[in-house]
Design a protein around this motif. Structure first.
Motif, PDB file in Angstrom:
ATOM      1  N   GLY A   9       0.813  -1.214   0.000  1.00 39.15           N
ATOM      2  CA  GLY A   9       0.000   0.000   0.000  1.00 39.15           C
ATOM      3  C   GLY A   9       0.846   1.263   0.000  1.00 39.15           C
ATOM      4  N   THR A  10       0.147   2.400  -0.038  1.00 44.44           N
ATOM      5  CA  THR A  10       0.803   3.704   0.000  1.00 44.44           C
ATOM      6  C   THR A  10       1.576   3.870   1.298  1.00 44.44           C
ATOM      7  N   ARG A  11       2.756   4.466   1.193  1.00 43.33           N
ATOM      8  CA  ARG A  11       3.518   4.775   2.397  1.00 43.33           C
ATOM      9  C   ARG A  11       4.385   5.997   2.137  1.00 43.33           C
ATOM     10  N   THR A  12       4.718   6.700   3.203  1.00 41.81           N
ATOM     11  CA  THR A  12       5.643   7.819   3.104  1.00 41.81           C
ATOM     12  C   THR A  12       7.001   7.347   3.562  1.00 41.81           C
ATOM     13  N   ASP A  13       8.017   7.617   2.758  1.00 40.44           N
ATOM     14  CA  ASP A  13       9.358   7.156   3.059  1.00 40.44           C
ATOM     15  C   ASP A  13      10.342   8.286   2.756  1.00 40.44           C
ATOM     16  N   ALA A  14      11.015   8.770   3.790  1.00 34.96           N
ATOM     17  CA  ALA A  14      12.007   9.844   3.636  1.00 34.96           C
ATOM     18  C   ALA A  14      11.418  11.054   2.900  1.00 34.96           C
ATOM     19  N   GLY A  15      10.149  11.317   3.134  1.00 35.72           N
ATOM     20  CA  GLY A  15       9.502  12.463   2.510  1.00 35.72           C
ATOM     21  C   GLY A  15       8.890  12.193   1.153  1.00 35.72           C
ATOM     22  N   TYR A  16       9.110  11.010   0.609  1.00 38.42           N
ATOM     23  CA  TYR A  16       8.530  10.634  -0.683  1.00 38.42           C
ATOM     24  C   TYR A  16       7.285   9.780  -0.444  1.00 38.42           C
ATOM     25  N   ARG A  20      22.175   2.543  -0.916  1.00 37.17           N
ATOM     26  CA  ARG A  20      21.724   3.933  -0.984  1.00 37.17           C
ATOM     27  C   ARG A  20      20.204   4.009  -0.914  1.00 37.17           C
ATOM     28  N   GLU A  21      19.715   4.938  -0.105  1.00 40.12           N
ATOM     29  CA  GLU A  21      18.285   5.238  -0.052  1.00 40.12           C
ATOM     30  C   GLU A  21      17.988   6.354  -1.042  1.00 40.12           C
ATOM     31  N   TRP A  22      16.941   6.194  -1.803  1.00 37.29           N
ATOM     32  CA  TRP A  22      16.521   7.160  -2.808  1.00 37.29           C
ATOM     33  C   TRP A  22      17.734   7.666  -3.605  1.00 37.29           C
ATOM     34  N   PRO A  23      18.347   6.742  -4.347  1.00 35.49           N
ATOM     35  CA  PRO A  23      19.589   7.072  -5.056  1.00 35.49           C
ATOM     36  C   PRO A  23      19.380   7.956  -6.282  1.00 35.49           C
ATOM     37  N   VAL A  24      20.456   8.622  -6.646  1.00 33.32           N
ATOM     38  CA  VAL A  24      20.527   9.338  -7.922  1.00 33.32           C
ATOM     39  C   VAL A  24      20.808   8.303  -9.008  1.00 33.32           C
ATOM     40  N   TRP A  25      20.142   8.447 -10.155  1.00 31.53           N
ATOM     41  CA  TRP A  25      20.381   7.537 -11.273  1.00 31.53           C
ATOM     42  C   TRP A  25      21.161   8.259 -12.356  1.00 31.53           C
ATOM     43  N   THR A  26      22.290   7.678 -12.745  1.00 30.98           N
ATOM     44  CA  THR A  26      23.098   8.225 -13.830  1.00 30.98           C
ATOM     45  C   THR A  26      23.172   7.187 -14.944  1.00 30.98           C
ATOM     46  N   PRO A  38      16.649  11.933  -7.092  1.00 38.33           N
ATOM     47  CA  PRO A  38      15.773  10.907  -6.517  1.00 38.33           C
ATOM     48  C   PRO A  38      14.303  11.305  -6.662  1.00 38.33           C
ATOM     49  N   GLY A  39      13.438  10.304  -6.632  1.00 43.15           N
ATOM     50  CA  GLY A  39      12.006  10.560  -6.717  1.00 43.15           C
ATOM     51  C   GLY A  39      11.261   9.324  -7.145  1.00 43.15           C
ATOM     52  N   ILE A  40       9.940   9.403  -7.131  1.00 44.12           N
ATOM     53  CA  ILE A  40       9.134   8.212  -7.401  1.00 44.12           C
ATOM     54  C   ILE A  40       9.177   7.787  -8.862  1.00 44.12           C
ATOM     55  N   THR A  41       9.668   8.663  -9.769  1.00 45.93           N
ATOM     56  CA  THR A  41       9.811   8.278 -11.174  1.00 45.93           C
ATOM     57  C   THR A  41      11.241   7.866 -11.513  1.00 45.93           C
TER      58      THR A  41
END
Length: 206
Positions: A35-42, A114-120, A141-144
């Motif tokens: 289900g929906t959850r909030t994680d580190a502000g996301y 890494r939590e909510w990593p940057v993608w390169t 980082p982000g949900i997309t």
């Protein structure tokens, strides 16, 4: 008769304790944990888990292996990832794997988490998909973000393999061969795996 209220209370307590999971032969399936959850502000959206085949839902299974607890075993053919537990069990996750031409196998270790990593995107990927050039310096980082909520970075004796165990917003890719070689898990599952796996953990890709 005076025992009845106590029995009812105990039954209710047990029902509450088991909320979010079901049992099959004494082993647990966590179909209610998407289900929906909030994680580190996301805000992670709900996954329509009923659209994902049941075998790919996170579950504890019996698993016979010579690998020690804490090891991660990736079965690319069957699209399962196993986190080995004691007493002949494992936590099993459904995964998405590399499409034809991007498959790989071997052993590695978790070097970084890494939590909510940057993608390169690698240069080879940008060459195949020029529209990704805008993220040459990294996608925030982000949900997309293609790496999702967590990433485990795999290294071997030669250094960074370039492969990751990571989350994905594309829950519909679980059980399929669609990636460029990385192993994808649903975001709720990669969070669970991230919390279990330690830096230095052995990873075996079959």
């Amino acid at each position: 008769m005076r025992m009845k209220p106590l029995f009812v209370a105990a039954a209710l307590a047990l029902t509450t304790a088991l909320a979010g999971c079901t049992f099959d032969g004494g082993l647990r399936t966590f179909s209610g944990d998407y289900g929906t959850r909030t994680d580190a502000g996301y805000q992670l959206p709900t996954i329509p888990i009923y659209k994902v085949p049941k075998q790919f839902h996170r579950q504890v299974v019996r698993y016979d292996t010579a690998e020690t607890p804490g090891t991660i075993v990736v079965d690319t053919n069957n699209k399962f990832l196993y986190f080995v537990l004691p007493e002949g069990k494992a936590m099993r996750y459904g995964i998405g794997v590399g499409r034809e031409g991007f498959e790989w196998k071997g052993s590695a270790r978790v070097a970084l988490k890494r939590e909510w990593p940057v993608w390169t995107p690698p240069s080879q990927m940008i060459g195949r998909q020029p529209e990704l050039a805008k993220w040459r310096q990294g996608m925030p980082p982000g949900i997309t973000n293609p790496l999702g909520a967590r990433a485990l970075y795999l290294f071997n004796k030669g250094g960074d393999t370039g492969y990751r165990l990571h989350g994905t917003p594309e829950w519909f890719s679980i059980g399929k061969a669609m990636s460029s070689g990385c192993i994808r898990l649903m975001n709720q599952d990669i969070i669970d795996l991230y919390n279990r796996a330690e830096v230095g953990a052995k990873v075996v890709v079959l």
